[in-house]
Scaffold this motif. Structure first.
Motif, PDB file in Angstrom:
ATOM      1  N   SER A  19       0.830  -1.202   0.000  1.00  7.05           N
ATOM      2  CA  SER A  19       0.000   0.000   0.000  1.00  7.05           C
ATOM      3  C   SER A  19       0.868   1.257   0.000  1.00  7.05           C
ATOM      4  N   LYS A  20       0.633   2.089  -1.007  1.00 10.10           N
ATOM      5  CA  LYS A  20       1.369   3.357  -1.104  1.00 10.10           C
ATOM      6  C   LYS A  20       1.006   4.240   0.088  1.00 10.10           C
ATOM      7  N   SER A  21      -0.279   4.277   0.421  1.00  8.55           N
ATOM      8  CA  SER A  21      -0.702   5.146   1.526  1.00  8.55           C
ATOM      9  C   SER A  21      -0.061   4.718   2.843  1.00  8.55           C
ATOM     10  N   SER A  89       3.589  13.716  -6.151  1.00  6.58           N
ATOM     11  CA  SER A  89       2.845  13.097  -5.053  1.00  6.58           C
ATOM     12  C   SER A  89       2.120  14.124  -4.174  1.00  6.58           C
ATOM     13  N   GLY A  90       0.797  14.146  -4.297  1.00 11.18           N
ATOM     14  CA  GLY A  90      -0.019  15.018  -3.459  1.00 11.18           C
ATOM     15  C   GLY A  90       0.156  14.667  -1.996  1.00 11.18           C
ATOM     16  N   SER A  91       0.227  13.374  -1.700  1.00  7.53           N
ATOM     17  CA  SER A  91       0.380  12.948  -0.302  1.00  7.53           C
ATOM     18  C   SER A  91       1.673  13.518   0.272  1.00  7.53           C
ATOM     19  N   THR A  92       2.772  13.371  -0.473  1.00 13.04           N
ATOM     20  CA  THR A  92       4.059  13.847   0.053  1.00 13.04           C
ATOM     21  C   THR A  92       3.973  15.343   0.348  1.00 13.04           C
ATOM     22  N   LYS A 117      -0.967  22.371  -9.645  1.00 13.36           N
ATOM     23  CA  LYS A 117      -2.343  22.846  -9.911  1.00 13.36           C
ATOM     24  C   LYS A 117      -3.312  22.310  -8.864  1.00 13.36           C
ATOM     25  N   ARG A 118      -2.851  21.380  -8.037  1.00 11.47           N
ATOM     26  CA  ARG A 118      -3.775  20.778  -7.065  1.00 11.47           C
ATOM     27  C   ARG A 118      -3.866  21.694  -5.826  1.00 11.47           C
ATOM     28  N   PRO A 119      -5.028  21.712  -5.154  1.00 10.77           N
ATOM     29  CA  PRO A 119      -5.256  22.734  -4.125  1.00 10.77           C
ATOM     30  C   PRO A 119      -4.253  22.732  -2.963  1.00 10.77           C
ATOM     31  N   SER A 162      -8.361  15.020   2.255  1.00 11.05           N
ATOM     32  CA  SER A 162      -8.074  14.537   3.618  1.00 11.05           C
ATOM     33  C   SER A 162      -6.580  14.640   3.919  1.00 11.05           C
ATOM     34  N   GLN A 163      -5.771  14.835   2.876  1.00  8.53           N
ATOM     35  CA  GLN A 163      -4.316  14.880   3.085  1.00  8.53           C
ATOM     36  C   GLN A 163      -3.908  16.073   3.955  1.00  8.53           C
ATOM     37  N   PHE A 164      -4.689  17.156   3.943  1.00  8.70           N
ATOM     38  CA  PHE A 164      -4.368  18.292   4.829  1.00  8.70           C
ATOM     39  C   PHE A 164      -4.570  17.886   6.289  1.00  8.70           C
ATOM     40  N   LYS A 330      -7.219  15.409  -9.119  1.00  6.84           N
ATOM     41  CA  LYS A 330      -6.187  14.372  -8.938  1.00  6.84           C
ATOM     42  C   LYS A 330      -5.110  14.560 -10.021  1.00  6.84           C
ATOM     43  N   GLU A 331      -4.442  13.473 -10.416  1.00  6.98           N
ATOM     44  CA  GLU A 331      -3.338  13.594 -11.377  1.00  6.98           C
ATOM     45  C   GLU A 331      -3.814  14.122 -12.723  1.00  6.98           C
ATOM     46  N   CYS A 332      -5.096  13.893 -13.031  1.00  7.86           N
ATOM     47  CA  CYS A 332      -5.734  14.566 -14.161  1.00  7.86           C
ATOM     48  C   CYS A 332      -7.170  14.822 -13.723  1.00  7.86           C
ATOM     49  N   ASP A 333      -7.978  15.382 -14.578  1.00 10.62           N
ATOM     50  CA  ASP A 333      -9.408  15.493 -14.258  1.00 10.62           C
ATOM     51  C   ASP A 333      -9.994  14.098 -14.511  1.00 10.62           C
ATOM     52  N   ARG A 334      -9.985  13.290 -13.456  1.00  9.93           N
ATOM     53  CA  ARG A 334     -10.351  11.871 -13.635  1.00  9.93           C
ATOM     54  C   ARG A 334     -11.833  11.666 -13.938  1.00  9.93           C
ATOM     55  N   LEU A 335     -12.665  12.633 -13.618  1.00 12.20           N
ATOM     56  CA  LEU A 335     -14.093  12.470 -13.928  1.00 12.20           C
ATOM     57  C   LEU A 335     -14.264  12.575 -15.448  1.00 12.20           C
ATOM     58  N   HIS A 375      -1.474   7.429 -13.691  1.00  9.50           N
ATOM     59  CA  HIS A 375      -1.292   5.989 -13.463  1.00  9.50           C
ATOM     60  C   HIS A 375      -2.613   5.239 -13.360  1.00  9.50           C
ATOM     61  N   ARG A 376      -3.594   5.812 -12.661  1.00 10.92           N
ATOM     62  CA  ARG A 376      -4.847   5.053 -12.478  1.00 10.92           C
ATOM     63  C   ARG A 376      -5.654   4.976 -13.781  1.00 10.92           C
ATOM     64  N   MET A 377      -5.517   5.965 -14.631  1.00  7.79           N
ATOM     65  CA  MET A 377      -6.188   5.888 -15.936  1.00  7.79           C
ATOM     66  C   MET A 377      -5.514   4.813 -16.792  1.00  7.79           C
ATOM     67  N   GLU A 401       4.537   4.309 -13.078  1.00  8.03           N
ATOM     68  CA  GLU A 401       5.637   4.353 -12.099  1.00  8.03           C
ATOM     69  C   GLU A 401       5.295   5.177 -10.873  1.00  8.03           C
ATOM     70  N   LYS A 402       4.303   6.042 -10.997  1.00 11.90           N
ATOM     71  CA  LYS A 402       3.940   6.883  -9.839  1.00 11.90           C
ATOM     72  C   LYS A 402       3.566   6.035  -8.634  1.00 11.90           C
ATOM     73  N   SER A 403       2.845   4.927  -8.898  1.00 13.51           N
ATOM     74  CA  SER A 403       2.396   4.124  -7.752  1.00 13.51           C
ATOM     75  C   SER A 403       2.720   2.632  -7.886  1.00 13.51           C
TER      76      SER A 403
HETATM   77  C1  LIG Z   1      -4.279  10.820  -6.045  1.00 14.48           C
HETATM   78  C2  LIG Z   1      -3.285   9.971  -5.814  1.00 14.48           C
HETATM   79  O1  LIG Z   1      -2.164  10.224  -5.086  1.00 14.48           O
HETATM   80  P1  LIG Z   1      -1.628  11.601  -4.496  1.00 14.48           P
HETATM   81  O2  LIG Z   1      -2.816  12.422  -4.075  1.00 14.48           O
HETATM   82  O3  LIG Z   1      -0.769  11.234  -3.342  1.00 14.48           O
HETATM   83  O4  LIG Z   1      -0.851  12.279  -5.584  1.00 14.48           O
HETATM   84  C3  LIG Z   1      -3.367   8.595  -6.337  1.00 14.48           C
HETATM   85  O5  LIG Z   1      -2.466   7.792  -6.031  1.00 14.48           O
HETATM   86  O6  LIG Z   1      -4.316   8.265  -7.069  1.00 14.48           O
END
Ligand SMILES: C=C(OP(=O)(O)O)C(=O)O
Ligand SMILES: O=C(O)C1=C[C@@H](OP(=O)(O)O)[C@@H](O)[C@H](O)C1
Length: 425
Positions: A19-21, A89-92, A117-119, A162-164, A330-335, A375-377, A401-403
């Protein structure tokens, strides 16, 4: 580069990646604990490398072995003035900002891709309240921060990331003052807060959670070293569980069915759609004799939505996935991307502001799609190829490779067939 996947059924067993998280959290907690911790079952995805690099920049000694880390968390706060490269990495980024400000510090956060670009406004508001200086560029992660964060009272929205909240939960126990986090809107992605609290508890930190509306954090706490094996990742398992739901024969090893990971809900969702989740000698398998449509609230499990949307695209009836506006950050506009891919492959999906509606078809056609550098797409598109009549061409497939750096090897091991190709061929 790009790849052309020839449709094939997948079959075999797979060791689900760690698990990456949980790995991010274990590395952080071990780095904040005085003494040695050993974190096993590590895979060096780009995101995990970002967190290791961030902690090293702050002064932690991390010894990287093939699949485990030895971490001496003694010197974490000795370094002043450092650069932290979060890659994408948004989490990092969201975890490291408050941690790096536990002591007076002079920081430069950099990153790549869409991360800038992420908040981040939630933290800028705290900086304004606490007199912490900062300078940033729009749309590019190039953030300078100087100062020190203090404990106290924090009012935050729960519906951005939730990362904040996790970031503050890591840092506030180390501050002199006691703190209270008050949510000004209901928390989304709650499961990730549970993972943070679970890991903090393992490393000796106590936090009171008042039903995700308020968190009480005693100051002056000390992290204790701990040895931990990173459990398997349900967000990654989701791709293979959906593959199983689409008539592939994939068995998953190492899944912890008692896990706190919110994305474990993928199992319940697929069972609601008519699948059977069974334990065999080769691991856990998802099987089905046809899927039926479903209504999904995606607010708590954003990362599995692209692949769950694929399951919906092959089910009988019309599915509705709602409360997913945050997929756009997220990494792109996934919707938008998920709807586009389903339609480009021959399915039927409609994009709404905070939702998508998907009407199932029996088979997808195939064709050329973009990975959107997400990566998820890319992984969802690979699983989609197994139910396509014609090849699926994906650009920039290396973004996994991101995850999950060994995704394509695993896909091949399961019988996936692909060749590198140049776009336009
Ligand atoms: C959104 C993701 O990660 P992060 O927010 O850490 O970039 C993800 O792994 O799908
Ligand atoms: O804390 C974490 O490990 C994560 C939280 C989630 O983000 P949000 O809280 O922004 O939904 C999730 O999308 C991300 O992949 C990992």
């Amino acid at each position: 580069m790009a790849i052309k996947i020839t449709p094939h059924q997948l079959s075999g067993g797979i060791a689900v990646p760690p698990s990456k998280s949980m790995a991010h959290r274990a590395i952080i907690c071990a780095s904040l604990a005085q003494g040695r911790s050993v974190i096993t079952n590590i895979e060096y995805s780009k995101d995990i490398e970002a967190t290791i690099g961030a902690m090293k920049s702050l002064g932690t000694m991390i010894f990287e072995h093939e699949d485990y880390l030895e971490i001496d968390g003694t010197t974490t706060f000795m370094k002043n003035q450092c650069e932290i490269n979060c890659f994408e990495s948004g989490s990092t980024l969201r975890f490291m900002v408050p941690i790096a400000l536990v002591c007076e510090n002079n920081l430069h956060f950099t990153g790549e891709g869409r991360l800038g670009k992420r908040p981040m406004q939630v933290y800028y508001d705290i900086f304004d309240q606490q007199g912490i200086s900062y300078l940033y560029r729009e749309n590019v992660l190039d953030l300078y921060v100087r100062g020190r964060m203090h404990g106290g009272e924090f009012h935050l929205p729960g519906d951005v990331s939730s990362q904040f909240i996790s970031g503050l939960l890591f840092a506030l126990p180390l501050m002199d003052e006691d703190s209270r986090i008050v949510m000004t809107s209901p928390v989304q992605s709650k499961g990730y807060i549970d993972l943070t609290l679970q890991m903090l508890d393992m490393f000796g930190i106590q936090i009171e959670n008042h039903d995700y509306q308020e968190f009480m954090i005693k100051g002056g706490q000390r992290y204790q070293p701990c040895d931990y094996r990173v459990e398997a990742d349900f967000s990654q398992a989701a791709f293979y569980l959906v593959a199983g739901a689409l008539n592939n024969q994939v068995c998953l090893q190492d899944l912890n069915n008692e896990s706190y990971q919110g994305d474990k809900v993928v199992v319940d969702l697929l069972c609601q759609m008519g699948c059977q989740y069974t334990e065999t000698t080769s691991g856990m398998c998802m099987q089905s004799n046809g899927l039926k449509a479903i209504s999904i609230d995606g607010s708590q499990c954003p990362d599995i939505i692209p692949v769950m949307a694929l399951a919906c695209a092959l089910s009988s009836g019309t599915s509705y996935i709602h409360h997913i506006g945050r997929l756009r950050i997220k990494e792109c506009d996934r919707l938008k991307a998920t709807v586009e891919v389903i339609n480009q492959l021959g399915g039927q999906a409609i994009e709404m502001e905070d939702a998508m509606e998907i009407t199932g078809v029996e088979k997808l056609q195939g064709g050329q799609v973009s990975s959107y550098h997400d990566h998820r797409m890319a992984m969802m598109e690979a699983i989609a190829s197994t139910v396509c009549l014609e090849p699926v061409i994906i650009d920039d497939e290396q973004c996994v490779e991101k995850s999950y750096p060994r995704f394509w090897e695993d896909f091949q091991q399961l019988g996936g067939v692909f060749d590198e190709c140049k776009l336009g061929e």
